[in-house]
Design a protein around this motif. Structure first.
Motif, mmCIF file in Angstrom:
data_model
loop_
_atom_site.group_PDB
_atom_site.id
_atom_site.type_symbol
_atom_site.label_atom_id
_atom_site.label_comp_id
_atom_site.label_asym_id
_atom_site.label_seq_id
_atom_site.Cartn_x
_atom_site.Cartn_y
_atom_site.Cartn_z
ATOM 1 N N GLY A 1 -20.801 37.481 79.481
ATOM 2 C CA GLY A 1 -20.981 37.603 78.034
ATOM 3 C C GLY A 1 -22.267 37.001 77.514
ATOM 4 O O GLY A 1 -22.583 37.125 76.323
ATOM 5 N N GLY A 2 -23.035 36.355 78.374
ATOM 6 C CA GLY A 2 -24.241 35.659 77.927
ATOM 7 C C GLY A 2 -25.345 36.584 77.448
ATOM 8 O O GLY A 2 -26.111 36.227 76.547
ATOM 9 N N SER A 3 -25.440 37.776 78.034
ATOM 10 C CA SER A 3 -26.478 38.717 77.617
ATOM 11 C C SER A 3 -26.316 39.092 76.152
ATOM 12 O O SER A 3 -27.302 39.185 75.406
ATOM 13 N N LYS A 4 -25.087 39.286 75.726
ATOM 14 C CA LYS A 4 -24.819 39.653 74.335
ATOM 15 C C LYS A 4 -25.247 38.537 73.397
ATOM 16 O O LYS A 4 -25.860 38.787 72.347
ATOM 17 N N VAL A 5 -24.954 37.298 73.763
ATOM 18 C CA VAL A 5 -25.325 36.150 72.924
ATOM 19 C C VAL A 5 -26.843 36.042 72.825
ATOM 20 O O VAL A 5 -27.403 35.875 71.728
ATOM 21 N N LEU A 6 -27.524 36.140 73.962
ATOM 22 C CA LEU A 6 -28.981 36.019 73.957
ATOM 23 C C LEU A 6 -29.616 37.149 73.155
ATOM 24 O O LEU A 6 -30.572 36.929 72.402
ATOM 25 N N ARG A 7 -29.069 38.348 73.273
ATOM 26 C CA ARG A 7 -29.619 39.480 72.530
ATOM 27 C C ARG A 7 -29.410 39.297 71.019
ATOM 28 O O ARG A 7 -30.297 39.618 70.216
ATOM 29 N N MET A 8 -28.258 38.773 70.631
ATOM 30 C CA MET A 8 -28.002 38.532 69.202
ATOM 31 C C MET A 8 -28.996 37.531 68.626
ATOM 32 O O MET A 8 -29.525 37.718 67.522
ATOM 33 N N ILE A 9 -29.273 36.466 69.372
ATOM 34 C CA ILE A 9 -30.228 35.459 68.899
ATOM 35 C C ILE A 9 -31.628 36.048 68.833
ATOM 36 O O ILE A 9 -32.369 35.838 67.871
ATOM 37 N N SER A 10 -31.986 36.792 69.845
ATOM 38 C CA SER A 10 -33.308 37.409 69.877
ATOM 39 C C SER A 10 -33.491 38.386 68.715
ATOM 40 O O SER A 10 -34.546 38.434 68.076
ATOM 41 N N GLU A 11 -32.446 39.155 68.421
ATOM 42 C CA GLU A 11 -32.500 40.082 67.291
ATOM 43 C C GLU A 11 -32.644 39.327 65.971
ATOM 44 O O GLU A 11 -33.412 39.723 65.085
#
Length: 275
Positions: free
Chosen positions: A95-105
Motif C-alpha cells: 500500500g505504500g505506493s498509493k501513499v507516496l503518490r498521494m503526497i506527491s500529487e
C-alpha cells in the motif's frame, strides 16, 4: 556488516537530530532502512547517490520516509543534467505506493513539465508514470514473508503490529545478521523475526516507563524480546528525546545486559555472536 544510524529520534529532536534512518553496508553494497526527516543530509556525509543500492521503507509514517522527497529532487536534478535514466530501487510496504503518490500529487509533482530535457529515458518514464518521483525511484512493494536480495544482502520482511502495514526487516550477509524492529508493539512476530539475530536494532519509543502501548515498545519490552529471541546484542533506537536515551539504556540493561544505544553517525560492526 556495518550499521550507521542516520537518524534515531521520533520527536523531541535535539539540534541536528534526525528521524529514523539507518545505513547498512557490506563491502561495496549499501542499503538504507527508512528515510525520515533529516536523513538525506546525513546519508550524503557517508556515501554518494550512485552508491545507494536500495532504500527500504518499513512503514508509511512521515518520520520514516519523508526525506524521500528531498532525495527525489536531487535525483531529478541529476536526471535533468544527464542523458540516461538514473533511478534508485525503492522498496515500500504493501500500500505504500498509493501513499507516496498521494503526497506527491499534493505537492504538485504530476504538473511538472520536462520539455527540452534531453534525457529521453527519464522523460518517457515520467510520462508513463505521470510523476517524476516514480521515474527517479524504481518502486516495488513488499509484504509479510517476502524475501529479496540486494547485492550481498538477503532481506526478509515480517509484518509487525503498528496500526498501518509495517514490516520488521531481517538483513543477512556472510558476516552476520541484523534485525530492525521498525515501529511495533509487543507481538509474536517481532520475537520470531529477531530470533538468533547477531544485532537487534529495536525501537523504544515509550522509554523507561513500564507501560503498554498498542503501537510502540518500552525499553523494558525491547530487552525482554531480546532475551526471548536469544540475540547477540540489543541496540535501542527511536528515542522520544535526547533525555530519554540514558534512562532507556539503563532500564533495558537491567533485563538484557548486552544493550547499547544507537547514536547518529556512530558505526556499529555487526559480527556473528559466539555460540
Amino acid at each position: 556488516m556495518k550499521l550507521i544510524p542516520l537518524g534515531i529520534y521520533v520527536c523531541g529532536l535535539p539540534g541536528g537530530g534526525c528521524n529514523s534512518s539507518y545505513l547498512v553496508q557490506e563491502n561495496q553494497d549499501s542499503v538504507v532502512l527508512d528515510f525520515g526527516n533529516g536523513a538525506f543530509g546525513n546519508l550524503m556525509t557517508q556515501i554518494k547517490m550512485d552508491e545507494i543500492d536500495a532504500i527500504i521503507i518499513s512503514h508509511m509514517h512521515a518520520d520514516h520516509f519523508l526525506d524521500l522527497i528531498s532525495l527525489g529532487f536531487a535525483l531529478l536534478d541529476r536526471n535533468q543534467k544527464g542523458d540516461r535514466l538514473f533511478s534508485i530501487p525503492l522498496y515500500l510496504p504493501r500500500g505504500g505506493s498509493k501513499v507516496l503518490r498521494m503526497i506527491s500529487e499534493a505537492l504538485g509533482h504530476p504538473g511538472f513539465s520536462f520539455i527540452g530535457c534531453d534525457n529521453r529515458e527519464f522523460v518517457e518514464k515520467t510520462a508513463r508514470e505521470g510523476d517524476f518521483l516514480f521515474a527517479v525511484y524504481d518502486v516495488r512493494e513488499v509484504e509479510d514473508g517476502d524475501v529479496f536480495s540486494v547485492g550481498e544482502f538477503e532481506i526478509s520482511c515480517r509484518r509487525v503490529r503498528h496500526g498501518d502495514y509495517t514490516n520488521a526487516l531481517l538483513i543477512q550477509s556472510r558476516s552476520g545478521s541484523l534485525v530492525y524492529s521498525a515501529d511495533t508493539s509487543v507481538c509474536p512476530a517481532i520475537a520470531d523475526a529477531a530470533e538468533g539475530a547477531d544485532l537487534f536494532l529495536c525501537e523504544c519509543t515509550m522509554g523507561a516507563e513500564r507501560q503498554d502501548s498498542p503501537i510502540h515498545l518500552s525499553a523494558f519490552q525491547a530487552a525482554e524480546i531480546a532475551g526471548q529471541a536469544h540475540v547477540g546484542k540489543l541496540l535501542l533506537t527511536h528515542f522520544s528525546s535526547e533525555e530519554s536515551v540514558g534512562p532507556s539504556v539503563e532500564a533495558a540493561k537491567s533485563i538484557f545486559p548486552a544493550t547499547g544505544a544507537a547514536r547518529q553517525l556512530v558505526p556499529t560492526v555487526v559480527e556473528r555472536k559466539e555460540k
